[in-house]
Design an enzyme around this catalytic site. Structure first.
Site, PDB file in Angstrom:
ATOM      1  N   TYR A 116       0.864  -1.182   0.000  1.00 37.55           N
ATOM      2  CA  TYR A 116       0.000   0.000   0.000  1.00 37.55           C
ATOM      3  C   TYR A 116       0.896   1.226   0.000  1.00 37.55           C
ATOM      4  CZ  TYR A 116      -4.390   2.477   0.699  1.00 37.55           C
ATOM      5  OH  TYR A 116      -5.481   3.291   0.542  1.00 37.55           O
ATOM      6  N   LYS A 171     -21.266 -19.751  -9.022  1.00 34.23           N
ATOM      7  CA  LYS A 171     -20.471 -19.697 -10.255  1.00 34.23           C
ATOM      8  C   LYS A 171     -19.039 -19.266  -9.943  1.00 34.23           C
ATOM      9  CE  LYS A 171     -21.440 -20.178 -14.709  1.00 34.23           C
ATOM     10  NZ  LYS A 171     -22.373 -21.152 -15.281  1.00 34.23           N
TER      11      LYS A 171
END
Length: 490
Positions: A116, A171
């Site tokens: 970060y 899915k």
């Protein structure tokens, strides 16, 4: 009375029961459940005392009503106390089925500074200077959006985005389990075609591919076509292309079993919506002898009035003899029946009127177009979409490997050549020495499937000219692309 429908793990229940501590009690439970039409899959003793035994009886039932019948049958037994009934499917979905897991540990300040701020700013600037680096330096290289508006959820209809989320979660879980692809549900609270196209275009920079799911026809065709034209990443409507790939793979091996050639057979397809249309176009590409398309309007034939353009194209390019009768008449003498429509449209006697060594793919879920037990009395090869029956034709055989291959190849589109290559790869995984009437497709858990499909798709993406040519002339020169403007069904 025993249930006549087929029990399924999708309606599995666990019943906690207290019974007298005698030698016959547990046997009475399993007998009663079996007589009620359930399939007992487990029985566990969880507690006991001198007078009672507490057991968990797990069984598959056919639907919620059948589950109630099983519980009632057990409750009616002398000395039996049913204490709790748990629906195992709902238990599995508690809290959702997927999560985000970091790939970096972030254990120290140094690691945080690189993952970060401030270190991440350098990566942002690199991508700003060369946007193509996003595939290399972000999740884009391995991430797919599973997009739905909830208008055609399974066979349940227009349930909306929230109700479609369990399917999209599932899915995404399948993408990861079978293809190593990171997928994420994107359910949209709009059914406006223009808005859906605009939203997907706007979020596309984060993804390496778009998987459209459970969007109703005919809007799904326009949405896919417009996104394919606008985006530089593959757009794949699994209800169309995943189904077509798996059906072609299964039919390839089924024809090997019965010793017939695709160019010589007549196929009847029940259901001219998204799946049925894609199936028919892929079969036409491969040189099928003839197809009769059947939907709510009846057999699509030349002269049938008030057809939309997509159905008009099917009427003009299939059904050589211009058959206009009912479905039972259409299958009479046919070599192959493929159902992607509704339950219980045919009987065993209808199947008996098909050609010798007939092939039946009854894929409506959970209840097929014809009872597979009846179909097997007359057909040489029978397949369904159910996991509890032989020859399950399931899209999970295709889409994880298809996307794995497209992502690995940095493909910018999904092509017909990829579809044909994927179908051949699935068929070949079974192996010529393994094919028989009950094994025409590999198991969805066969670890060879996704890598084989991915390799075939990757090769087709990198060298489309190397894709094997169809076995025969695919038909009219103006045959549209498989993915393009297809058909509609209400």
């Amino acid at each position: 009375m025993a249930n006549t429908r087929l029990p399924s793990a999708g309606f599995s229940i666990t019943i906690r029961i207290a019974v007298p501590a005698d030698a016959t009690s547990i046997g009475r439970l399993t007998t009663a459940a079996g007589e009620a039409g359930a399939i007992v899959t487990a029985l566990d003793v969880v507690d006991s005392d001198p007078a009672h035994v507490i057991v968990d009886l797990t069984c598959d039932t056919a639907d919620a009503g059948h589950a109630d019948q099983v519980v009632d049958a057990l409750t009616a037994l002398d000395g039996v106390d049913v204490r709790k009934v748990s629906d195992r499917t709902f238990l599995l979905h508690l809290g959702g089925k997927i999560e985000v897991t970091p790939k970096v540990a972030l254990r120290t300040r140094d690691e945080l500074s690189r993952a970060y701020t401030p270190g991440v700013a350098r990566v942002c600037m690199a991508i700003a200077e060369n946007p193509a680096d996003a595939r290399r330096l972000t999740i884009k290289r391995n991430t797919v959006a599973v997009v739905s508006d909830g208008t055609a959820v399974l066979g349940l209809g227009n349930l909306g985005p929230a109700a479609s989320l369990p399917v999209m979660e599932g899915k995404a879980a399948l993408f990861k389990r079978f293809g190593g692809v990171d997928a994420w549900p994107v359910v949209l609270d709009t059914q406006d075609t223009d808005e859906i196209v605009a939203i997907v275009k706007a979020i596309a920079p984060a993804y390496g591919g778009i998987n459209l799911e459970d969007i109703a026809a005919p809007r799904c065709f326009e949405i896919e076509a417009r996104l394919r034209e606008a985006l530089d990443i593959p757009v794949f409507h699994d209800d169309q292309h995943g189904t077509a790939i798996c059906v072609l793979a299964a039919l390839t091996n089924a024809l090997r079993v019965v010793g017939k050639q695709l160019a010589d057979v007549r196929v009847v397809v029940s259901g001219a919506g998204a799946a049925g249309t894609a199936i028919m176009k892929l079969l036409l590409r491969q040189g099928v002898g003839d197809i009769i398309a059947y939907d709510r309007q009846g057999a699509l034939h030349r002269g049938l009035p008030d057809l939309n353009p997509a159905w008009r194209w099917l009427a003009d390019n299939t059904n050589k003899e211009n058959y206009s009768g009912d479905l039972a008449g259409a299958v009479r003498g046919a070599d192959v029946f493929i159902g992607v429509s509704a339950p219980n449209l045919l009987t065993g006697e209808d199947v008996a009127q098909m050609a010798k060594d007939a092939i039946v793919f009854a894929l409506a879920n959970p209840d097929p177009e014809v009872d597979p037990r009846e179909a097997r009395k007359h057909a040489a090869v029978v397949a369904t979409g159910r996991s509890d029956q032989p020859n399950q034709i399931n899209n999970v055989l295709a889409f994880p490997g298809v996307f794995r291959g497209m992502l690995d190849a940095h493909a910018e589109e999904f092509t017909d050549e990829m579809a044909l290559a994927a179908a051949q790869a699935i068929a070949d995984v079974v192996g010529a020495d393994k094919i028989n009437p009950t094994v025409i497709v590999p198991s969805v858990f066969d670890s060879r499937v996704a890598p084989a499909v991915a390799a075939a798709v990757r090769a087709a993406a990198q060298n489309p000219a190397a894709t094997p040519a169809p076995a025969a002339d695919p038909g009219p020169a103006d045959l549209p692309e498989i993915a393009a403007n297809a058909s509609a069904t209400p």
